[in-house]
Design an enzyme around this catalytic site. Structure first.
Site, mmCIF file in Angstrom:
data_model
loop_
_atom_site.group_PDB
_atom_site.id
_atom_site.type_symbol
_atom_site.label_atom_id
_atom_site.label_comp_id
_atom_site.label_asym_id
_atom_site.label_seq_id
_atom_site.Cartn_x
_atom_site.Cartn_y
_atom_site.Cartn_z
ATOM 1 N N ILE A 104 1.023 -0.998 0.029
ATOM 2 C CA ILE A 104 0.016 -0.173 -0.333
ATOM 3 C C ILE A 104 0.817 1.587 0.441
ATOM 4 C CG2 ILE A 104 -1.942 -1.002 0.933
ATOM 5 C CD1 ILE A 104 -1.041 -0.056 3.601
ATOM 6 N N GLU A 105 1.934 0.893 0.357
ATOM 7 C CA GLU A 105 3.368 2.386 0.749
ATOM 8 C C GLU A 105 3.563 2.719 -1.250
ATOM 9 O OE1 GLU A 105 3.340 4.825 2.574
ATOM 10 O OE2 GLU A 105 2.961 3.827 4.125
#
Length: 231
Positions: A104-105
């Site tokens: 998700i980063e």
């Protein structure tokens, strides 16, 4: 009155009863025989089942971390599977948690740069790096990012949702009520917790990952796949 002859064996037994342990001792061979028969029957049953390929006491192997990293995350994150396992071991973290944060980063893009200035695979802010360090070097980025994630994990007593909140919004978010977290942190923890849980269950391309991609994550992953030359 007719007299019956005295049964001296009866009186002898009444007046001189046998010791209970002697009686039980006589029965011991029968107990051992019964146990041996039962054990023999059990082994025979297991042998016959084994001949048919049935092993009733054999547990099913749990999915390996390799399989989970390959199945539960996008290809651009699975690309880093070997590094994820190594980094997770160094920082005593679950590889699935490390992969979730990377997902998700940056979706595995080592050159990712956010509008706020976060850099690299784990979107580490510049002030976490020492002078002269390359924030886009994967090992350096992982060392700084996972050090912070490890601290968040310890402060959260291993709670995944709080760990993610601390990583995204700062460790000061951990003791706060969830309703007081910034909106970005609330969304981050919802996505991250769901993706992590699905990965732990061995779900391939789970609903949470698909929803995250649809909500905009696909852009990160498209860039990552181009950088890593996966398409």
């Amino acid at each position: 009155m007719k007299k019956h002859p005295a049964n001296w064996h009866h009186y002898h037994a009444f007046l001189h009863p046998q010791h209970p342990w002697k009686s039980q001792k006589r029965k011991l061979p029968y107990y051992f025989f019964a146990l041996a028969m039962a054990a023999g029957g059990t082994w025979l049953m297991l042998f016959l089942l084994g001949a048919r390929g049935i092993y009733p006491f054999r547990t099913q192997p749990s999915p390996s971390t390799d399989n989970l990293l390959a199945k539960a995350f996008t290809p651009s994150v699975s690309y880093w599977s070997d590094e994820i396992r190594t980094w997770a071991d160094v920082w005593d973290l679950d590889p699935l948690l490390v992969a979730t944060v990377m997902q998700i980063e940056s979706c595995g893009d080592p050159a990712a740069l956010s509008p706020a200035g976060a850099q690299g695979l784990f979107q580490v802010m510049p002030y976490h790096f020492e002078p002269g360090e390359d924030p886009f070097d994967p090992d350096t980025n992982a060392r700084r990012g996972l050090a912070y994630l490890h601290q968040s994990y310890l402060l959260s007593d291993g709670n995944i949702e709080l760990t993610l909140a601390g990583y995204n919004g700062g460790h000061g978010q951990i003791p706060r009520e969830k309703s007081l977290w910034p909106g970005e942190t609330q969304r981050y923890t919802q996505w991250g917790t769901a993706i992590f849980q699905e990965a732990a269950l061995g779900e391939e391309g789970g609903k949470a990952l698909s929803a995250w991609l649809t909500a905009g994550g696909w852009r990160l992953c498209k860039t990552a796949e181009e950088i890593l030359m996966l398409n």
